[in-house]
Design an enzyme around this catalytic site. Structure first.
Site, short mmCIF file in Angstrom:
data_model
loop_
_atom_site.label_atom_id
_atom_site.label_comp_id
_atom_site.label_asym_id
_atom_site.label_seq_id
_atom_site.Cartn_x
_atom_site.Cartn_y
_atom_site.Cartn_z
N ALA A 55 0.84 -1.20 0.00
CA ALA A 55 0.00 0.00 0.00
C ALA A 55 0.87 1.24 0.00
CB ALA A 55 -0.90 0.00 1.23
N ASP A 56 0.53 2.20 -0.88
CA ASP A 56 1.21 3.49 -0.78
C ASP A 56 0.35 4.42 0.07
OD1 ASP A 56 0.33 4.89 -4.06
OD2 ASP A 56 -0.86 4.12 -2.41
N SER A 57 0.77 5.66 0.20
CA SER A 57 0.07 6.56 1.12
C SER A 57 -1.38 6.79 0.69
CB SER A 57 0.81 7.88 1.26
OG SER A 57 1.24 8.34 0.00
N ASP A 93 -3.30 4.59 -0.80
CA ASP A 93 -4.03 3.40 -0.39
C ASP A 93 -4.36 3.47 1.09
OD1 ASP A 93 -1.96 1.48 -2.57
OD2 ASP A 93 -4.05 2.04 -2.86
N THR A 94 -3.40 3.98 1.87
CA THR A 94 -3.63 4.10 3.31
C THR A 94 -4.78 5.07 3.59
OG1 THR A 94 -1.27 3.75 3.61
CG2 THR A 94 -2.49 4.52 5.52
#
Lengths: 87, 134
Positions: free
Chosen positions: B83-85, B87-88
């Site tokens: 997950a990238d930011s 996605d977070t």
């Protein structure tokens, strides 16, 4: 200079604002469009481009907040079929 | 000698014992009119319930399109799961909707693992009913 935290904060604000729409279609569109928009510009390295995209995002945030008020004044009378839970 | 206050009756000690016994499976504690004494210092902190951790895991799997049999531990970092930011941010939004809570910007930035998310959720869910009751 726009840093990563600001960008994430803008994304969150846009998602939160878009969540307020009573109409299913535009609500889903707002969420889809913000995520697509941010993902599209995810790998920008040129600072001027980043600032440009950030300014565009800020403008869109203003638009969403304004339009939400109009939508809330005329909420839909029935639930969209996509919102109904599967029996 | 006269005391400056009415000392609490013995029944409060019995109540406290009962409360402490239940502490391992507690959800909320209310002391009512219990007068706090300097001798009794109560500190209870518990990690999130397994059901909450499970619900968080399910949402994470859905958001990151992981297969249903991916083994997720509570300590799994979102970044380790791919997950990238952004996605977070999506995950936190989905958790807000699922649990009907509102996560502050500063709190949201500190969520990096499933356990942290579950703990924050439990904390916020617990704070909610008291706000509504008052």
């Amino acid at each position: 200079m726009v840093d990563k935290a600001q960008v994430i904060s803008l994304c969150r604000s846009l998602l939160r604002a878009g969540r307020q729409y009573p109409d299913y279609n535009i609500r889903e569109y707002a969420k889809r469009r913000t995520l697509d928009g941010f993902r599209m510009n995810k790998n920008l390295t040129d600072h001027s481009k980043v600032e440009e995209a950030y300014a565009e995002g800020k403008k869109q945030l203003e638009v969403v907040e304004r339009v939400v008020k109009v939508y809330l004044a005329y909420p839909p009378k029935t639930k969209n079929i996509m919102e109904l839970k599967l029996q | 000698s006269k005391l400056p206050y009415n000392p609490p009756p013995r029944i409060y000690h019995a109540t406290l014992k009962r409360v402490l016994r239940k502490a391992s499976s507690f959800q909320s504690i209310s002391f009512g009119r219990f007068q706090s004494s300097k001798r009794i210092r109560l500190q209870i902190s518990c990690a999130a319930k397994p059901e909450t951790v499970q619900k968080v895991s399910d949402i994470v799997k859905e958001q990151l399109a992981l297969s249903a049999d991916t083994a997720l531990t509570a300590e799994s970092k979102f970044s380790a799961l791919g997950a990238d930011s952004l996605d977070t941010v999506e995950i936190v939004m989905a958790l807000e909707e699922k649990f009907d809570i509102s996560v502050e910007e500063t709190e949201a930035q500190n969520i990096t693992t499933i356990q942290e998310a579950a703990d924050l959720i439990e904390d916020l869910v617990q704070k909610k009913p008291t706000a509504q009751a008052s």
